[in-house]
Design a protein around this motif. Structure first.
Motif, PDB file in Angstrom:
ATOM      1  N   MET A 116       9.503   9.281   6.441  1.00 35.76           N
ATOM      2  CA  MET A 116       8.096   9.187   6.081  1.00 35.76           C
ATOM      3  C   MET A 116       7.870   7.826   5.698  1.00 35.76           C
ATOM      4  SD  MET A 116       5.252  11.100   3.822  1.00 35.76           S
ATOM      5  CE  MET A 116       5.892  10.317   2.399  1.00 35.76           C
ATOM      6  N   VAL A 117       6.525   7.093   6.300  1.00 35.51           N
ATOM      7  CA  VAL A 117       6.141   5.896   5.743  1.00 35.51           C
ATOM      8  C   VAL A 117       5.749   5.989   4.187  1.00 35.51           C
ATOM      9  CG1 VAL A 117       5.095   3.750   6.018  1.00 35.51           C
ATOM     10  CG2 VAL A 117       5.874   4.872   8.061  1.00 35.51           C
ATOM     11  N   ALA A 118       6.479   5.519   3.426  1.00 38.58           N
ATOM     12  CA  ALA A 118       5.958   5.773   1.926  1.00 38.58           C
ATOM     13  C   ALA A 118       5.055   4.413   1.379  1.00 38.58           C
ATOM     14  CB  ALA A 118       7.045   5.923   0.781  1.00 38.58           C
ATOM     15  N   PHE A 119       5.481   3.261   1.954  1.00 37.80           N
ATOM     16  CA  PHE A 119       4.766   2.115   1.772  1.00 37.80           C
ATOM     17  C   PHE A 119       4.744   1.291   2.837  1.00 37.80           C
ATOM     18  CE2 PHE A 119       8.902   1.181  -0.270  1.00 37.80           C
ATOM     19  CZ  PHE A 119       8.954  -0.181   0.298  1.00 37.80           C
TER      20      PHE A 119
ATOM     21  N   ASP B 279       1.138   3.575   9.826  1.00 38.46           N
ATOM     22  CA  ASP B 279       0.305   3.909   8.650  1.00 38.46           C
ATOM     23  C   ASP B 279       1.150   4.509   7.320  1.00 38.46           C
ATOM     24  OD1 ASP B 279      -1.983   2.447   9.399  1.00 38.46           O
ATOM     25  OD2 ASP B 279      -2.493   3.947  10.540  1.00 38.46           O
ATOM     26  N   ILE B 280       0.747   4.411   6.325  1.00 41.44           N
ATOM     27  CA  ILE B 280       1.617   5.162   5.455  1.00 41.44           C
ATOM     28  C   ILE B 280       1.213   6.482   5.612  1.00 41.44           C
ATOM     29  CG2 ILE B 280       1.304   3.464   3.582  1.00 41.44           C
ATOM     30  CD1 ILE B 280      -0.999   4.450   2.218  1.00 41.44           C
ATOM     31  N   GLY B 281       2.048   7.292   5.399  1.00 44.33           N
ATOM     32  CA  GLY B 281       2.049   8.933   5.486  1.00 44.33           C
ATOM     33  C   GLY B 281       2.550   9.171   7.206  1.00 44.33           C
TER      34      GLY B 281
ATOM     35  N   ASP C 147       0.675  -1.261   0.188  1.00 43.42           N
ATOM     36  CA  ASP C 147       0.252  -0.024  -0.087  1.00 43.42           C
ATOM     37  C   ASP C 147       0.938   1.289   0.077  1.00 43.42           C
ATOM     38  OD1 ASP C 147      -2.187   1.402   0.149  1.00 43.42           O
ATOM     39  OD2 ASP C 147      -2.761   1.090   2.207  1.00 43.42           O
ATOM     40  N   TYR C 148       0.632   2.026  -0.830  1.00 39.58           N
ATOM     41  CA  TYR C 148       1.499   3.350  -1.032  1.00 39.58           C
ATOM     42  C   TYR C 148       0.682   4.719  -0.888  1.00 39.58           C
ATOM     43  CZ  TYR C 148       6.150   2.383  -3.232  1.00 39.58           C
ATOM     44  OH  TYR C 148       7.600   2.215  -3.578  1.00 39.58           O
ATOM     45  N   VAL C 149       1.774   5.584  -0.354  1.00 39.59           N
ATOM     46  CA  VAL C 149       1.144   6.954  -0.151  1.00 39.59           C
ATOM     47  C   VAL C 149       1.406   7.385  -1.698  1.00 39.59           C
ATOM     48  CG1 VAL C 149       3.295   8.026   0.085  1.00 39.59           C
ATOM     49  CG2 VAL C 149       1.465   8.897   1.148  1.00 39.59           C
ATOM     50  N   PRO C 150       0.308   8.403  -2.165  1.00 40.35           N
ATOM     51  CA  PRO C 150       0.506   8.894  -3.499  1.00 40.35           C
ATOM     52  C   PRO C 150       1.885   9.709  -3.535  1.00 40.35           C
ATOM     53  CG  PRO C 150      -1.661   9.285  -2.713  1.00 40.35           C
ATOM     54  CD  PRO C 150      -0.964   8.684  -1.477  1.00 40.35           C
ATOM     55  N   CYS C 151       2.825   9.137  -4.653  1.00 44.73           N
ATOM     56  CA  CYS C 151       3.949   9.967  -4.647  1.00 44.73           C
ATOM     57  C   CYS C 151       4.288   9.822  -6.293  1.00 44.73           C
ATOM     58  CB  CYS C 151       4.835   9.386  -3.777  1.00 44.73           C
ATOM     59  SG  CYS C 151       5.328   7.529  -3.976  1.00 44.73           S
ATOM     60  N   ALA C 152       5.471  10.593  -6.434  1.00 41.11           N
ATOM     61  CA  ALA C 152       5.876  10.540  -7.995  1.00 41.11           C
ATOM     62  C   ALA C 152       7.517  10.177  -7.935  1.00 41.11           C
ATOM     63  CB  ALA C 152       5.723  11.513  -8.760  1.00 41.11           C
ATOM     64  N   LEU C 153       8.373   9.813  -8.671  1.00 41.39           N
ATOM     65  CA  LEU C 153       9.595   9.781  -8.755  1.00 41.39           C
ATOM     66  C   LEU C 153      10.192   9.779 -10.080  1.00 41.39           C
ATOM     67  CD1 LEU C 153       9.838   5.851  -8.927  1.00 41.39           C
ATOM     68  CD2 LEU C 153       8.614   6.808  -6.831  1.00 41.39           C
ATOM     69  N   VAL C 154      11.299  10.179 -10.482  1.00 40.87           N
ATOM     70  CA  VAL C 154      12.119  10.653 -11.582  1.00 40.87           C
ATOM     71  C   VAL C 154      13.341  10.080 -11.458  1.00 40.87           C
ATOM     72  CG1 VAL C 154      10.462  12.463 -12.435  1.00 40.87           C
ATOM     73  CG2 VAL C 154      12.716  12.747 -11.181  1.00 40.87           C
ATOM     74  N   ARG C 155      13.874   9.694 -12.339  1.00 43.27           N
ATOM     75  CA  ARG C 155      15.268   9.320 -12.406  1.00 43.27           C
ATOM     76  C   ARG C 155      16.117  10.557 -12.856  1.00 43.27           C
ATOM     77  NH1 ARG C 155      17.122   3.980 -12.607  1.00 43.27           N
ATOM     78  NH2 ARG C 155      19.563   3.562 -13.406  1.00 43.27           N
TER      79      ARG C 155
ATOM     80  N   GLY D 215       8.853   0.791   3.780  1.00 45.92           N
ATOM     81  CA  GLY D 215       9.847   1.670   2.953  1.00 45.92           C
ATOM     82  C   GLY D 215       9.527   3.071   3.461  1.00 45.92           C
ATOM     83  N   LEU D 216      10.636   3.858   3.864  1.00 42.48           N
ATOM     84  CA  LEU D 216      10.561   5.392   4.258  1.00 42.48           C
ATOM     85  C   LEU D 216      11.094   6.164   3.007  1.00 42.48           C
ATOM     86  CD1 LEU D 216      12.201   5.345   7.595  1.00 42.48           C
ATOM     87  CD2 LEU D 216       9.683   4.857   6.984  1.00 42.48           C
ATOM     88  N   LEU D 217      10.556   7.408   3.061  1.00 41.24           N
ATOM     89  CA  LEU D 217      11.117   8.705   2.480  1.00 41.24           C
ATOM     90  C   LEU D 217      11.804   9.417   3.363  1.00 41.24           C
ATOM     91  CD1 LEU D 217       8.636   9.248  -0.847  1.00 41.24           C
ATOM     92  CD2 LEU D 217      10.710   7.870  -0.705  1.00 41.24           C
ATOM     93  N   GLU D 218      12.833  10.301   3.099  1.00 42.93           N
ATOM     94  CA  GLU D 218      13.419  11.138   3.816  1.00 42.93           C
ATOM     95  C   GLU D 218      13.306  12.660   3.173  1.00 42.93           C
ATOM     96  OE1 GLU D 218      17.178   9.876   5.398  1.00 42.93           O
ATOM     97  OE2 GLU D 218      18.102   9.670   3.431  1.00 42.93           O
ATOM     98  N   ASP D 219      13.292  13.717   4.052  1.00 46.54           N
ATOM     99  CA  ASP D 219      13.497  14.876   3.479  1.00 46.54           C
ATOM    100  C   ASP D 219      14.743  15.152   2.924  1.00 46.54           C
ATOM    101  OD1 ASP D 219      10.630  16.269   3.985  1.00 46.54           O
ATOM    102  OD2 ASP D 219      10.991  15.682   5.700  1.00 46.54           O
ATOM    103  N   VAL D 220      14.686  15.850   1.710  1.00 48.09           N
ATOM    104  CA  VAL D 220      16.097  16.217   1.417  1.00 48.09           C
ATOM    105  C   VAL D 220      15.959  17.937   0.892  1.00 48.09           C
ATOM    106  CG1 VAL D 220      16.806  14.294   0.440  1.00 48.09           C
ATOM    107  CG2 VAL D 220      15.683  15.690  -0.944  1.00 48.09           C
ATOM    108  N   GLU D 221      17.072  18.501   0.945  1.00 45.32           N
ATOM    109  CA  GLU D 221      17.165  20.104   0.122  1.00 45.32           C
ATOM    110  C   GLU D 221      17.225  19.679  -1.112  1.00 45.32           C
ATOM    111  OE1 GLU D 221      16.437  23.174   1.264  1.00 45.32           O
ATOM    112  OE2 GLU D 221      15.493  22.265   3.050  1.00 45.32           O
ATOM    113  N   PRO D 222      16.346  20.525  -1.930  1.00 45.90           N
ATOM    114  CA  PRO D 222      16.645  20.291  -3.537  1.00 45.90           C
ATOM    115  C   PRO D 222      18.213  21.014  -3.624  1.00 45.90           C
ATOM    116  CG  PRO D 222      14.887  21.841  -2.969  1.00 45.90           C
ATOM    117  CD  PRO D 222      15.244  21.108  -1.758  1.00 45.90           C
ATOM    118  N   SER D 223      18.892  20.201  -4.430  1.00 47.79           N
ATOM    119  CA  SER D 223      20.195  20.878  -5.027  1.00 47.79           C
ATOM    120  C   SER D 223      19.854  21.996  -5.873  1.00 47.79           C
ATOM    121  CB  SER D 223      20.741  19.852  -6.078  1.00 47.79           C
ATOM    122  OG  SER D 223      21.923  20.530  -6.530  1.00 47.79           O
TER     123      SER D 223
END
Length: 342
Positions: free
Chosen positions: A311-314, A277-279, A152-160, A329-337
């Protein structure tokens, strides 16, 4: 990867108008020596302009994207369009028809066999067609996913990440326009690495937005709505739907998920009882869940704890678990380069 694709279709990608047909995936079985399997395709073209390739059903048990593209195939009007839209709502049609992540024909995971093979398995032939025929035409690819039956996934998007400063800035802009709450630049760690559609597209410099929109092999309307509105915003951003009215995107939180410490795995068999929970925002050392042994029900469950904050991504949707299954799985905050900031 070699040779000319064995998949064929009466669709003419250079022709103006709306075409609704299918790709023919050749298959030879006991009961159909010279048969083919249909892969539905909708192509709209109105004059010159960019080409957007919209894909769902890479995994057959992921439904938000499939339904979003079905809606768009009925909604888009040729006279509103500038350029070309190619839609494949069920790219891995055998898996979609079976309601499975992988193909029932060859057990192939379509997002683990790129760039594919012209004379390979059914799944490899699909990947090869995308790589050799569709990607060279594309100015943008949107690949819509969710967690399927196991996640189960939190709504998110990814790019390479791109090869140049200008590519990264463009990708950052596309994520903002697509407008899901969370976004990630990734190198494929924890996923398919260089065997995915984004990896194949990166070799050609074609931007791909991959979205995760729900999961648990169900259909969440919020996820399909996000996909539909996000795609419309992207088409408008590219100048393909100049008069389209679509809600403005919300804020996008840029995050990272490429460290393997962000993933938790089962080290034994059992029943997984999640405690988050996710999120959810979690800390290092926090309890993620309990793994109950079905062979030693009298023994205390194994505690699964996070080794990083984020943050719990899934999380795993299925309770029954075997050693090696991904639980969370988690996502962690980053400062955009500065290199990818507008």
């Amino acid at each position: 990867m070699s040779g000319t694709t064995r998949i064929w279709s009466p669709v003419d990608y250079s022709k103006d108008g709306k075409q609704v047909d299918c790709l023919r995936l050749p298959i030879s079985t006991d009961t159909s020596a010279y048969g083919w399997i249909p892969i539905p395709i909708i192509v709209l073209k109105n004059g010159d302009g960019p080409t957007a390739v919209l894909i769902a059903g890479t995994h057959g048990d992921e439904y938000e994207g499939q339904v979003a593209l079905m809606r768009l195939s009925r909604q888009l009007q040729l006279h509103d369009l500038r350029g070309r839209v190619i839609m494949l709502p069920s790219l891995n049609f055998p898996a979609v028809r079976a309601g499975r992540r992988v193909s029932p024909i060859d057990e192939g995971n379509l997002n683990r066999v790129y760039p594919g093979h012209a004379h390979g398995t059914a799944t490899e032939m699909i990947a090869h067609y995308v790589t050799e025929v569709l990607l060279p035409m594309a100015d943008l690819v949107v690949d819509l996913h969710s967690g399927g039956r196991s996640l189960d996934y939190v709504p998110c998007a990814l790019v390479r990440g791109g090869k140049t400063l200008s590519e990264n800035r463009k990708l950052h802009d596309l994520l903002d326009v697509f407008g899901v709450p969370f976004a990630e630049f990734t190198d494929g760690t924890g996923g398919g690495g260089n065997t995915t559609l984004p990896a194949a597209a990166a070799q050609l410099g074609v931007p791909v937005i991959t979205a995760e929109l729900g999961g648990a092999a169900t259909l969440r309307r919020a996820g399909s709505d996000l996909a539909e509105q996000g795609v419309l915003r992207l088409l408008k951003h590219l100048g393909m739907l100049p008069s389209c009215e679509v809600p403005a995107p919300g804020p996008v939180r840029l995050m990272n998920g490429d460290n393997m410490d962000l993933f938790l795995y089962a080290d034994s068999d059992g029943i997984f009882e999640p405690m988050v929970d996710i999120g959810d925002e979690v800390d290092e050392g926090q309890l993620a869940g309990l793994l109950h042994s079905i062979e030693a029900p009298h023994s205390p469950p194994t505690e699964i704890v996070f080794v990083r904050r984020g943050m719990v991504a899934f999380k795993r949707h299925l309770a029954l678990t075997v050693r090696g299954d991904c639980l969370c799985g988690l996502l962690e905050d980053v400062e955009p380069s500065p290199d990818i900031r507008r």
